[in-house]
Design a protein around this motif. Structure first.
Motif, PDB file in Angstrom:
ATOM      1  N   THR A 196       0.801  -1.243  -0.030  1.00  0.00           N
ATOM      2  CA  THR A 196      -0.063   0.043   0.108  1.00  0.00           C
ATOM      3  C   THR A 196       0.905   1.246   0.126  1.00  0.00           C
ATOM      4  O   THR A 196       0.578   2.222  -0.790  1.00  0.00           O
ATOM      5  CB  THR A 196      -0.991  -0.127   1.347  1.00  0.00           C
ATOM      6  OG1 THR A 196      -1.787  -1.081   1.305  1.00  0.00           O
ATOM      7  CG2 THR A 196      -1.780   1.212   1.072  1.00  0.00           C
ATOM      8  N   ILE A 197       2.018   1.306   0.640  1.00  0.00           N
ATOM      9  CA  ILE A 197       2.640   2.632   0.928  1.00  0.00           C
ATOM     10  C   ILE A 197       3.554   2.627  -0.302  1.00  0.00           C
ATOM     11  O   ILE A 197       3.868   3.616  -0.867  1.00  0.00           O
ATOM     12  CB  ILE A 197       3.771   2.314   2.148  1.00  0.00           C
ATOM     13  CG1 ILE A 197       3.169   2.428   3.288  1.00  0.00           C
ATOM     14  CG2 ILE A 197       4.938   3.422   1.842  1.00  0.00           C
ATOM     15  CD1 ILE A 197       3.716   2.086   4.608  1.00  0.00           C
ATOM     16  N   ALA A 198       4.017   1.640  -1.049  1.00  0.00           N
ATOM     17  CA  ALA A 198       4.784   1.619  -2.426  1.00  0.00           C
ATOM     18  C   ALA A 198       3.774   2.077  -3.389  1.00  0.00           C
ATOM     19  O   ALA A 198       4.376   2.950  -4.361  1.00  0.00           O
ATOM     20  CB  ALA A 198       5.077   0.226  -2.690  1.00  0.00           C
ATOM     21  N   ALA A 199       2.683   1.794  -3.463  1.00  0.00           N
ATOM     22  CA  ALA A 199       1.545   2.235  -4.518  1.00  0.00           C
ATOM     23  C   ALA A 199       1.254   3.573  -4.189  1.00  0.00           C
ATOM     24  O   ALA A 199       1.305   4.368  -5.164  1.00  0.00           O
ATOM     25  CB  ALA A 199       0.452   1.151  -4.473  1.00  0.00           C
ATOM     26  N   ALA A 200       1.078   4.135  -3.015  1.00  0.00           N
ATOM     27  CA  ALA A 200       0.788   5.565  -2.558  1.00  0.00           C
ATOM     28  C   ALA A 200       1.989   6.365  -2.889  1.00  0.00           C
ATOM     29  O   ALA A 200       1.657   7.411  -3.404  1.00  0.00           O
ATOM     30  CB  ALA A 200       0.516   5.571  -1.198  1.00  0.00           C
ATOM     31  N   GLU A 201       3.144   6.012  -2.672  1.00  0.00           N
ATOM     32  CA  GLU A 201       4.350   6.709  -2.846  1.00  0.00           C
ATOM     33  C   GLU A 201       4.527   7.029  -4.282  1.00  0.00           C
ATOM     34  O   GLU A 201       4.851   7.990  -4.678  1.00  0.00           O
ATOM     35  CB  GLU A 201       5.579   6.223  -2.061  1.00  0.00           C
ATOM     36  CG  GLU A 201       5.663   6.087  -0.508  1.00  0.00           C
ATOM     37  CD  GLU A 201       5.772   7.552  -0.137  1.00  0.00           C
ATOM     38  OE1 GLU A 201       6.222   8.560  -0.887  1.00  0.00           O
ATOM     39  OE2 GLU A 201       5.505   7.659   1.158  1.00  0.00           O
ATOM     40  N   LEU A 202       4.282   5.972  -4.799  1.00  0.00           N
ATOM     41  CA  LEU A 202       4.621   6.075  -6.370  1.00  0.00           C
ATOM     42  C   LEU A 202       3.393   7.020  -7.223  1.00  0.00           C
ATOM     43  O   LEU A 202       3.960   8.042  -7.778  1.00  0.00           O
ATOM     44  CB  LEU A 202       4.374   4.646  -6.963  1.00  0.00           C
ATOM     45  CG  LEU A 202       4.788   4.567  -8.605  1.00  0.00           C
ATOM     46  CD1 LEU A 202       6.148   4.921  -8.882  1.00  0.00           C
ATOM     47  CD2 LEU A 202       4.410   3.035  -9.146  1.00  0.00           C
ATOM     48  N   ALA A 203       2.094   6.857  -6.417  1.00  0.00           N
ATOM     49  CA  ALA A 203       1.306   7.709  -7.229  1.00  0.00           C
ATOM     50  C   ALA A 203       1.401   9.293  -6.770  1.00  0.00           C
ATOM     51  O   ALA A 203       1.062  10.271  -7.424  1.00  0.00           O
ATOM     52  CB  ALA A 203      -0.394   7.309  -6.714  1.00  0.00           C
ATOM     53  N   ALA A 204       2.200   9.403  -5.587  1.00  0.00           N
ATOM     54  CA  ALA A 204       2.362  10.655  -5.205  1.00  0.00           C
ATOM     55  C   ALA A 204       3.467  11.394  -5.723  1.00  0.00           C
ATOM     56  O   ALA A 204       3.512  12.639  -6.049  1.00  0.00           O
ATOM     57  CB  ALA A 204       2.726  11.045  -3.617  1.00  0.00           C
ATOM     58  N   LEU A 205       4.709  10.627  -6.163  1.00  0.00           N
ATOM     59  CA  LEU A 205       5.767  11.108  -6.914  1.00  0.00           C
ATOM     60  C   LEU A 205       5.687  11.307  -8.478  1.00  0.00           C
ATOM     61  O   LEU A 205       6.130  12.275  -8.780  1.00  0.00           O
ATOM     62  CB  LEU A 205       6.999  10.042  -6.588  1.00  0.00           C
ATOM     63  CG  LEU A 205       7.582   9.958  -5.122  1.00  0.00           C
ATOM     64  CD1 LEU A 205       8.675   8.710  -5.060  1.00  0.00           C
ATOM     65  CD2 LEU A 205       8.381  11.250  -4.920  1.00  0.00           C
ATOM     66  N   LEU A 206       4.931  10.496  -8.843  1.00  0.00           N
ATOM     67  CA  LEU A 206       4.757  10.689 -10.374  1.00  0.00           C
ATOM     68  C   LEU A 206       4.377  12.029 -10.895  1.00  0.00           C
ATOM     69  O   LEU A 206       4.825  12.485 -11.791  1.00  0.00           O
ATOM     70  CB  LEU A 206       4.004   9.766 -10.987  1.00  0.00           C
ATOM     71  CG  LEU A 206       4.490   8.385 -10.871  1.00  0.00           C
ATOM     72  CD1 LEU A 206       3.622   7.149 -11.675  1.00  0.00           C
ATOM     73  CD2 LEU A 206       6.004   8.184 -11.764  1.00  0.00           C
ATOM     74  N   PRO A 207       3.358  12.544 -10.027  1.00  0.00           N
ATOM     75  CA  PRO A 207       3.114  14.146 -10.595  1.00  0.00           C
ATOM     76  C   PRO A 207       4.237  15.067 -10.546  1.00  0.00           C
ATOM     77  O   PRO A 207       4.165  16.179 -11.147  1.00  0.00           O
ATOM     78  CB  PRO A 207       1.795  14.265  -9.685  1.00  0.00           C
ATOM     79  CG  PRO A 207       1.532  12.952  -9.505  1.00  0.00           C
ATOM     80  CD  PRO A 207       2.561  12.283  -9.294  1.00  0.00           C
ATOM     81  N   THR A 208       4.992  14.858  -9.409  1.00  0.00           N
ATOM     82  CA  THR A 208       5.950  15.773  -9.297  1.00  0.00           C
ATOM     83  C   THR A 208       7.076  15.966 -10.380  1.00  0.00           C
ATOM     84  O   THR A 208       7.985  16.775 -10.465  1.00  0.00           O
ATOM     85  CB  THR A 208       6.735  15.507  -7.854  1.00  0.00           C
ATOM     86  OG1 THR A 208       7.369  14.369  -7.944  1.00  0.00           O
ATOM     87  CG2 THR A 208       5.886  15.670  -6.952  1.00  0.00           C
ATOM     88  N   TYR A 209       7.072  14.672 -11.089  1.00  0.00           N
ATOM     89  CA  TYR A 209       8.172  14.633 -12.268  1.00  0.00           C
ATOM     90  C   TYR A 209       7.532  15.037 -13.692  1.00  0.00           C
ATOM     91  O   TYR A 209       8.045  14.692 -14.815  1.00  0.00           O
ATOM     92  CB  TYR A 209       8.625  13.201 -12.370  1.00  0.00           C
ATOM     93  CG  TYR A 209       9.649  12.707 -11.134  1.00  0.00           C
ATOM     94  CD1 TYR A 209      11.101  13.109 -11.186  1.00  0.00           C
ATOM     95  CD2 TYR A 209       9.096  12.067 -10.009  1.00  0.00           C
ATOM     96  CE1 TYR A 209      11.834  12.757 -10.101  1.00  0.00           C
ATOM     97  CE2 TYR A 209      10.029  11.570  -9.077  1.00  0.00           C
ATOM     98  CZ  TYR A 209      11.225  12.110  -9.024  1.00  0.00           C
ATOM     99  OH  TYR A 209      12.095  11.806  -8.054  1.00  0.00           O
TER     100      TYR A 209
END
Length: 336
Positions: free
Chosen positions: A72-85
């Protein structure tokens, strides 16, 4: 033979129709088998029955919660990081377009490809991964209840199986071998998974990829999925490396993962895993495909235990199936 194949297809399709129930049942069974030595040691010390049930049950629940939490944390972190790039992503598209133009592709073809490609789909994919991980929580209640009931019945079930030695000795022996091989599989996979994950964390830290410890834990969990688990664990850090440092950094991550995977999973692990479970490489690969088709992602995770259970029920318990046992294990009856 044709009748047997037809019956197997009917059974597999039937299991597929109730995959939401069959998957948690098998997972609970495997986890109860995994911690049965703990219950055995507690029983050998004549500790109360409630303690023999509670301790293994709590161990399994904590492991499940930890795995679901990491996913869950991995998916959430990935979803949160992608827009910043987003800026880096646009720059990569421009660089890719320039490279394609210099290598003979027309602007018309490139524009059509860019129009068909929607960057938002990457974020949607990450969000869907998050939804899938959270969706596992919906099955947690069923899994916990099954774990509790199986843990309560485990001491009696063991006595019932032992009582069948006189009437069904080969079946009782085959089920005992199944439980033993399942535990060996989990132990070997965990040990090599920890080594593999630690090497990946070191490589990602040296390459300055975001969240290296999280991706190392994801690699450890994905390690339990034979053959395709490597790709599942590689995709998130490789994607972040591409956005964070470009193609060169992504290639370095892929190279690091490949080297560690080849050393630990291709050279060393097959020897230990083959001795632990007695399944050939081909059977292992086919089992992942078949059980993923039947049970979905959970089938990939449980492919080896399910194949061992099928082997115990239909091959090891039949004295006439020696040739089939040799075919599945990839070894002649003499062990060659």
């Amino acid at each position: 033979m044709l009748v047997g194949i037809a019956a197997a297809m009917v059974v597999l399709y039937g299991i597929r129709e109730v995959a939401s129930i069959a998957g948690p049942i098998v997972l609970a069974l495997v986890l109860v088998i995994a911690v049965s030595p703990v219950r055995g040691r507690l029983a050998a010390r004549n500790l109360p029955t409630w303690l023999q049930v509670t301790v293994p049950f709590l161990i399994v629940v904590l492991v499940i919660l930890g795995m679901v939490g990491v996913l869950t944390i991995a998916a959430a972190e990935l979803a949160a990081l992608l827009p910043t790039y987003a800026t880096q992503f646009d720059r990569l598209l421009v660089d890719a377009q320039h490279w394609a133009t210099t290598h003979g592709l027309s602007n018309e073809m490139i524009n059509k490809g860019l129009q068909a490609f929607d960057p938002g789909k990457i974020v949607e994919l990450a969000q869907s991964l998050l939804g899938s991980a959270i969706g596992v929580l919906s099955a947690m209640f069923l899994i916990v209840v099954l774990l509790l009931t199986m843990s309560l019945d485990a001491p009696v079930t063991a006595k019932i199986l032992n009582s069948g030695v006189g009437t069904k000795p080969r079946l009782v022996t085959a089920l005992g071998v199944f439980a033993h091989k399942t535990r060996r599989y989990l132990i070997v996979s965990t040990v090599f998974g920890i080594i593999y994950a630690a090497l990946d964390v070191v490589a990602l830290s040296l390459l300055d990829v975001p969240l290296p410890l999280l991706w190392g834990l994801l690699a450890l969990i994905a390690n339990y999925i034979p053959n395709i688990g490597f790709v599942i664990g590689l995709l998130p850090p490789a994607m972040l490396a591409l956005l964070d440092g470009g193609v060169q950094k992504m290639l370095l991550v892929i190279m690091a993962y490949t080297i560690t995977n080849v050393v630990t999973q291709s050279f060393v692990l097959p020897k230990f895993l083959g001795d632990a479970v007695g399944l050939s490489t081909t059977v292992t690969f086919i089992s992942v495909i078949v059980w993923t088709f039947v049970l979905g992602p959970l089938g990939a995770l449980l492919a080896i235990p399910l194949s061992l259970l099928a082997q115990a029920l239909f091959i090891d318990s039949d004295p006439r199936a020696g040739w089939a046992q040799a075919l599945v294990s990839g070894k002649l009856p003499g062990g060659k």
